[in-house]
Design a protein around this motif. Structure first.
Motif, PDB file in Angstrom:
ATOM      1  N   THR A  44      18.956  13.552  -6.649  1.00  0.00           N
ATOM      2  CA  THR A  44      19.297  12.153  -6.396  1.00  0.00           C
ATOM      3  C   THR A  44      20.075  11.564  -7.559  1.00  0.00           C
ATOM      4  O   THR A  44      21.069  10.867  -7.359  1.00  0.00           O
ATOM      5  CB  THR A  44      18.020  11.335  -6.136  1.00  0.00           C
ATOM      6  OG1 THR A  44      17.282  11.937  -5.073  1.00  0.00           O
ATOM      7  CG2 THR A  44      18.348   9.908  -5.770  1.00  0.00           C
ATOM      8  N   LEU A  92      19.804   3.722  -4.074  1.00  0.00           N
ATOM      9  CA  LEU A  92      19.151   5.030  -4.204  1.00  0.00           C
ATOM     10  C   LEU A  92      18.378   5.142  -5.513  1.00  0.00           C
ATOM     11  O   LEU A  92      17.237   5.611  -5.542  1.00  0.00           O
ATOM     12  CB  LEU A  92      20.182   6.147  -4.111  1.00  0.00           C
ATOM     13  CG  LEU A  92      20.678   6.502  -2.727  1.00  0.00           C
ATOM     14  CD1 LEU A  92      21.819   7.495  -2.819  1.00  0.00           C
ATOM     15  CD2 LEU A  92      19.554   7.074  -1.892  1.00  0.00           C
ATOM     16  N   LEU A  96      14.348   5.480  -6.033  1.00  0.00           N
ATOM     17  CA  LEU A  96      13.847   6.598  -6.830  1.00  0.00           C
ATOM     18  C   LEU A  96      12.924   6.111  -7.944  1.00  0.00           C
ATOM     19  O   LEU A  96      11.835   6.644  -8.136  1.00  0.00           O
ATOM     20  CB  LEU A  96      15.020   7.379  -7.412  1.00  0.00           C
ATOM     21  CG  LEU A  96      14.668   8.617  -8.213  1.00  0.00           C
ATOM     22  CD1 LEU A  96      14.075   9.669  -7.304  1.00  0.00           C
ATOM     23  CD2 LEU A  96      15.895   9.139  -8.913  1.00  0.00           C
TER      24      LEU A  96
END
Length: 139
Positions: A44, A92, A96
């Motif tokens: 990621t 994102l 995370l």
């Protein structure tokens, strides 16, 4: 009458109990989950870094175009395109970090919230908190 069957114990480890075998399995599962989470974390981060590099290239190209053509003005479409390029990696990374630093997913009252951890619900809550603070400040 039939005789009881004999069980061969020669392959058993001496001095081990059933608890240690269970512990070995749990430890293996824990390590496997840890490796999967570590791989997902770095995948990621790498994907977000690539998206941010693309955003940087976009900003550089727009700035160089604006420098070469000072007589022309920038359109608002470029601003929207740039915003559309910066929002996904930001969300994102936000998801995370929330998943990494909130391991159990529980609230203070030990009640699980169904919408906890979802990006849009968290954004909505924070936007409402900012709006309430702004309205309270104006009042």
């Amino acid at each position: 009458m039939t005789e009881p069957q004999q069980i061969d114990l020669s392959l058993d480890r001496a001095g081990t109990t059933d608890g240690s075998a269970v512990f070995d399995v749990r430890e293996r599962l824990y390590r496997q989950r840890y490796e999967q989470r570590r791989w997902l974390f770095w995948a990621t981060v790498s994907g977000c870094a690539l998206m941010l590099c693309g955003f940087g290239a976009f900003v550089w190209s727009v700035m160089s175009w604006a420098w070469r053509h000072p007589d022309k003005s920038l359109d608002w479409h470029l601003l929207m395109l740039g915003t559309a390029m910066i929002v996904p990696p930001t969300l994102l990374l936000w998801m995370l970090m929330k998943s990494v630093f909130r391991a159990d997913g529980r609230l203070e009252e030990n009640k699980a919230d169904e919408t906890s951890g979802l990006v849009w619900s968290d954004l909505g809550r924070e936007a409402l908190a900012v709006l309430r603070a702004w309205v309270d400040k104006r009042s």
